[in-house]
Design an enzyme around this catalytic site. Structure first.
Site, PDB file in Angstrom:
ATOM      1  N   LYS A 165       0.878  -1.194   0.000  1.00 36.79           N
ATOM      2  CA  LYS A 165       0.000   0.000   0.000  1.00 36.79           C
ATOM      3  C   LYS A 165       0.902   1.227   0.000  1.00 36.79           C
ATOM      4  O   LYS A 165       1.417   1.651   1.034  1.00 36.79           O
ATOM      5  CB  LYS A 165      -0.881  -0.018   1.255  1.00 36.79           C
ATOM      6  CG  LYS A 165      -2.228   0.666   1.119  1.00 36.79           C
ATOM      7  CD  LYS A 165      -2.166   2.150   0.867  1.00 36.79           C
ATOM      8  CE  LYS A 165      -1.926   2.975   2.101  1.00 36.79           C
ATOM      9  NZ  LYS A 165      -1.658   4.409   1.767  1.00 36.79           N
ATOM     10  N   GLU A 193       8.369   1.024  11.544  1.00 41.17           N
ATOM     11  CA  GLU A 193       9.451   2.000  11.346  1.00 41.17           C
ATOM     12  C   GLU A 193       8.808   3.375  11.421  1.00 41.17           C
ATOM     13  O   GLU A 193       8.102   3.788  10.491  1.00 41.17           O
ATOM     14  CB  GLU A 193      10.111   1.804   9.975  1.00 41.17           C
ATOM     15  CG  GLU A 193      10.809   0.471   9.805  1.00 41.17           C
ATOM     16  CD  GLU A 193      12.050   0.328  10.668  1.00 41.17           C
ATOM     17  OE1 GLU A 193      12.497   1.321  11.266  1.00 41.17           O
ATOM     18  OE2 GLU A 193      12.564  -0.798  10.754  1.00 41.17           O
ATOM     19  N   CYS A 247      12.834  10.541   8.361  1.00 40.66           N
ATOM     20  CA  CYS A 247      12.682  10.031   9.727  1.00 40.66           C
ATOM     21  C   CYS A 247      13.994  10.182  10.467  1.00 40.66           C
ATOM     22  O   CYS A 247      14.031  10.335  11.676  1.00 40.66           O
ATOM     23  CB  CYS A 247      12.263   8.573   9.695  1.00 40.66           C
ATOM     24  SG  CYS A 247      13.313   7.586   8.630  1.00 40.66           S
ATOM     25  N   GLU A 254       8.671  15.737  16.229  1.00 39.12           N
ATOM     26  CA  GLU A 254       9.136  15.557  14.853  1.00 39.12           C
ATOM     27  C   GLU A 254       8.442  16.595  13.968  1.00 39.12           C
ATOM     28  O   GLU A 254       7.220  16.701  13.965  1.00 39.12           O
ATOM     29  CB  GLU A 254       8.779  14.155  14.355  1.00 39.12           C
ATOM     30  CG  GLU A 254       9.319  13.905  12.963  1.00 39.12           C
ATOM     31  CD  GLU A 254       8.990  12.512  12.435  1.00 39.12           C
ATOM     32  OE1 GLU A 254       7.823  12.093  12.536  1.00 39.12           O
ATOM     33  OE2 GLU A 254       9.916  11.863  11.917  1.00 39.12           O
TER      34      GLU A 254
HETATM   35  P1  NAD Z   1       1.614   8.455   7.806  1.00 38.05           P
HETATM   36  O1  NAD Z   1       1.730   7.701   9.082  1.00 38.05           O
HETATM   37  O2  NAD Z   1       0.575   9.490   7.711  1.00 38.05           O
HETATM   38  O3  NAD Z   1       1.342   7.448   6.599  1.00 38.05           O
HETATM   39  C1  NAD Z   1       2.221   6.396   6.269  1.00 38.05           C
HETATM   40  C2  NAD Z   1       1.462   5.361   5.458  1.00 38.05           C
HETATM   41  O4  NAD Z   1       0.507   4.725   6.302  1.00 38.05           O
HETATM   42  C3  NAD Z   1       0.673   5.923   4.293  1.00 38.05           C
HETATM   43  O5  NAD Z   1       0.669   4.979   3.244  1.00 38.05           O
HETATM   44  C4  NAD Z   1      -0.739   6.081   4.885  1.00 38.05           C
HETATM   45  O6  NAD Z   1      -1.750   6.059   3.917  1.00 38.05           O
HETATM   46  C5  NAD Z   1      -0.813   4.862   5.795  1.00 38.05           C
HETATM   47  N1  NAD Z   1      -1.679   4.995   6.970  1.00 38.05           N
HETATM   48  C6  NAD Z   1      -2.004   6.113   7.669  1.00 38.05           C
HETATM   49  N2  NAD Z   1      -2.799   5.794   8.712  1.00 38.05           N
HETATM   50  C7  NAD Z   1      -2.943   4.445   8.691  1.00 38.05           C
HETATM   51  C8  NAD Z   1      -3.632   3.507   9.522  1.00 38.05           C
HETATM   52  N3  NAD Z   1      -4.342   3.894  10.589  1.00 38.05           N
HETATM   53  N4  NAD Z   1      -3.567   2.188   9.215  1.00 38.05           N
HETATM   54  C9  NAD Z   1      -2.845   1.769   8.160  1.00 38.05           C
HETATM   55  N5  NAD Z   1      -2.198   2.610   7.316  1.00 38.05           N
HETATM   56  C10 NAD Z   1      -2.233   3.936   7.586  1.00 38.05           C
HETATM   57  O7  NAD Z   1       3.056   9.034   7.510  1.00 38.05           O
HETATM   58  P2  NAD Z   1       3.532   9.939   6.303  1.00 38.05           P
HETATM   59  O8  NAD Z   1       3.093  11.329   6.551  1.00 38.05           O
HETATM   60  O9  NAD Z   1       3.183   9.295   5.008  1.00 38.05           O
HETATM   61  O10 NAD Z   1       5.132   9.814   6.475  1.00 38.05           O
HETATM   62  C11 NAD Z   1       5.838  10.548   7.399  1.00 38.05           C
HETATM   63  C12 NAD Z   1       6.150   9.741   8.645  1.00 38.05           C
HETATM   64  O11 NAD Z   1       6.826   8.534   8.297  1.00 38.05           O
HETATM   65  C13 NAD Z   1       7.106  10.475   9.557  1.00 38.05           C
HETATM   66  O12 NAD Z   1       6.669  10.371  10.882  1.00 38.05           O
HETATM   67  C14 NAD Z   1       8.425   9.727   9.386  1.00 38.05           C
HETATM   68  O13 NAD Z   1       9.299   9.819  10.473  1.00 38.05           O
HETATM   69  C15 NAD Z   1       7.954   8.344   9.136  1.00 38.05           C
HETATM   70  N6  NAD Z   1       8.992   7.559   8.454  1.00 38.05           N
HETATM   71  C16 NAD Z   1       9.714   6.651   9.167  1.00 38.05           C
HETATM   72  C17 NAD Z   1      10.738   5.927   8.554  1.00 38.05           C
HETATM   73  C18 NAD Z   1      11.575   4.941   9.322  1.00 38.05           C
HETATM   74  O14 NAD Z   1      12.280   4.152   8.701  1.00 38.05           O
HETATM   75  N7  NAD Z   1      11.549   4.937  10.648  1.00 38.05           N
HETATM   76  C19 NAD Z   1      11.005   6.124   7.201  1.00 38.05           C
HETATM   77  C20 NAD Z   1      10.251   7.049   6.503  1.00 38.05           C
HETATM   78  C21 NAD Z   1       9.235   7.776   7.137  1.00 38.05           C
END
Ligand code: NAD
Length: 497
Positions: free
Chosen positions: A192, A266, A300, A399
């Site tokens: 997804k 992650e 991240c 963050e």
């Molecule tokens: P997000 O949590 O809003 O979304 C991430 C993904 O999860 C998207 O595909 C979204 O559609 C999906 N999603 C959202 N809510 C969900 C739920 N309740 N159930 C299942 N899927 C859901 O994050 P974002 O804004 O897309 O990305 C930024 C975040 O990602 C930041 O907090 C960043 O630190 C984190 N990140 C972490 C890593 C790591 O390796 N630790 C790497 C990249 C990004």
């Protein structure tokens, strides 16, 4: 329809429409345009494609396709899985220009960053292809037990169907970090992507098919949080690997609880970069700029809390200002661009609101960079540097996920380590020092999944990635990344049977 014309930006009517799902090799569209979302070029603000949203029935079909393909894929010899993964890496290299283009035209990444992402994708597939050929990763191993009457053995079984949910900041890379080990382990998957950057994953998934990944082994469902949420509760999903915000990670963890789905999370970070008094000064400034402003700070692993020894602080701030002002914040079409836009208008508003909240609660902007060219309505934001925020200021604790860095001075190593560890996250840290002994002490005492010493944020497929505390659970990459798609099984047999 495949997203094969990333440069198009004519009237919205004739733009490509990405399918709601790819199920067993077929692209499936939505019955109507309800819930269809726009994919924008972050550097221009223009809509460049539409994205259909997968329905509940399509999500179910995708999971069932993965389930139906599982037995055959797990039975595929590891050597053949290896050959296919090697072929994926070759296809990625062969299609490098197209993959770079897609990322530049969706995320607005400068060319050098988009190139690095593609290299990372190829390296990840190569690493897991090689790991498939390492007997210890899969084969049955004898376990020595203190009883000669029995023989004990250890097995690694693929966990089953894996739901892979990824964010938008390094879309193709994050997907590769999940798909490659999952396929190496013998799992089948439903991916997804983020609805903001799905063209990147569509381009990658096309290559998987070209490389010979059988239909049904990798399926895709498109849409936003609600599609991800539905996937996480599907009873035929055995494992969830989620990368995203800590807030969404909590929902995913709860969703996994009912069926005890295996889980890798992650999540976010609020990482520190520490500049000791003995640091190579130019290196420290360049690592501070890279750690805070690569990918416009949407990392991240952003080291957005910069700790500088107080005897170096003024000199550091002056050099840091010069370096930040020299960043060329511009569209990737500008050949010398060094920092791109934020991913969306909404995300830029979120970042700006966080900055305002930080300033209202006492933080002070020391200086900011500038946007080199605002030729159009891209989602650019100038880098912001905050000086000496209080330790409870939200810009220091939360963050931001944008081009905002805080700099704070420290007097002793004990202070620096305490300040760096004073966070509920724990993803990465960087220490800049020429003293080997102190570097060792920092490496031991910093609470973070990966500590860099005097290096940029090098990432190798061999080195596992993941964090402490609110930064998540489990590890990706490396052998741990493969193991996270395997179940450990033992048998004990009466000897001689
Ligand atoms: P997000 O949590 O809003 O979304 C991430 C993904 O999860 C998207 O595909 C979204 O559609 C999906 N999603 C959202 N809510 C969900 C739920 N309740 N159930 C299942 N899927 C859901 O994050 P974002 O804004 O897309 O990305 C930024 C975040 O990602 C930041 O907090 C960043 O630190 C984190 N990140 C972490 C890593 C790591 O390796 N630790 C790497 C990249 C990004």
């Amino acid at each position: 329809m495949k997203f094969d014309s990333p440069l198009r930006s004519s009237t919205t009517a004739d733009l490509p429409v990405l399918p709601a799902a790819r199920i067993a090799g077929r692209d499936v569209h939505a019955c109507d345009a309800a819930g269809r979302s726009a994919i924008c070029n972050a550097a221009t603000g223009a809509t460049i494609a539409w994205q259909d949203t997968a329905s509940a029935a399509q999500i179910d079909e995708a999971v069932r396709a993965a389930r139906a393909s599982f037995e055959a894929w797990r039975a595929t010899a590891a050597a053949l899985r290896s050959a296919i993964l090697h072929k994926v890496a070759e296809c990625v290299e062969a299609q490098r220009a197209r993959l770079v283009d897609v990322q530049m035209h969706v995320s607005g990444k400068p060319r050098a960053e988009a190139e690095t992402d593609v290299s990372d994708v190829a390296a990840t597939f190569t690493y897991y292809a090689d790991l498939c050929n390492e007997a210890a990763a899969f084969s049955t191993e004898a376990v020595v037990v203190p009883d000669a009457s029995v023989a004990a053995e250890r097995f690694y079984d693929p966990v089953g169907v894996a739901a892979l949910i990824v964010p938008w900041n390094f879309p193709m890379v994050t997907s590769a970090w999940k798909i490659a080990p999952a396929l190496a382990a013998g799992c089948t998957v439903v991916l997804k992507p983020s609805e903001l950057t799905s063209p990147a994953e569509h381009a990658l998934v096309d290559l998987l098919a070209q490389a010979g990944v059988p239909n049904g082994v990798v399926n895709v469902v498109n849409g936003g949080a609600e599609v991800g949420a539905r996937l996480t509760t599907h009873p035929l999903v055995d494992k969830i690997s989620f990368t995203g915000s800590t807030a969404a990670g909590r929902h995913v963890m709860r969703a996994a609880a009912d069926d005890m789905k295996r889980l890798t999370l992650e999540l976010g970070g609020k990482s520190a970069l520490i500049v000791r008094e003995d640091a190579d000064f130019d290196l420290a400034v360049s690592l501070a700029v890279g750690g805070a402003f690569t990918n416009a700070g949407q990392m991240c692993s952003a080291t957005s809390r910069i700790l500088v020894h107080d005897r170096l602080y003024r000199k550091f701030m002056a050099a840091f200002e010069t370096a930040v002002r020299a960043l060329v914040v511009a569209s990737p079409q500008t050949s010398n661009a060094t920092m791109g836009p934020l991913i969306s208008r909404a995300h830029r508003m979120r970042v700006q609101a966080l900055v305002e909240r930080g300033l209202e609660t006492g933080a002070r902007v020391a200086f900011h960079g500038q946007i080199a060219a605002r030729a159009d309505d891209g989602f650019f934001m100038a880098p912001v540097v905050v000086a000496e925020p209080a330790v409870d200021n939200p810009l220091w604790t939360d963050e931001v996920f944008g081009p905002v860095a805080c700099v704070k001075s420290f007097r002793s190593d004990a202070d620096a380590i305490a300040l760096a560890n004073d966070t509920r996250y724990g993803l990465v840290a960087t220490v800049v020092t020429q003293c080997e002994e102190m570097a060792r002490r920092y490496r031991q005492q910093l609470r973070a999944g990966l500590v860099w010493h005097n290096t940029p944020q090098f990432i190798f497929a061999q080195v596992s990635w993941g964090g402490f505390g609110l930064s998540g659970i489990g590890r990706e990459l490396g052998l741990a990344g493969l193991r996270s798609y395997q179940e450990l099984r033992h048998t004990i047999t009466l000897a001689g049977c």
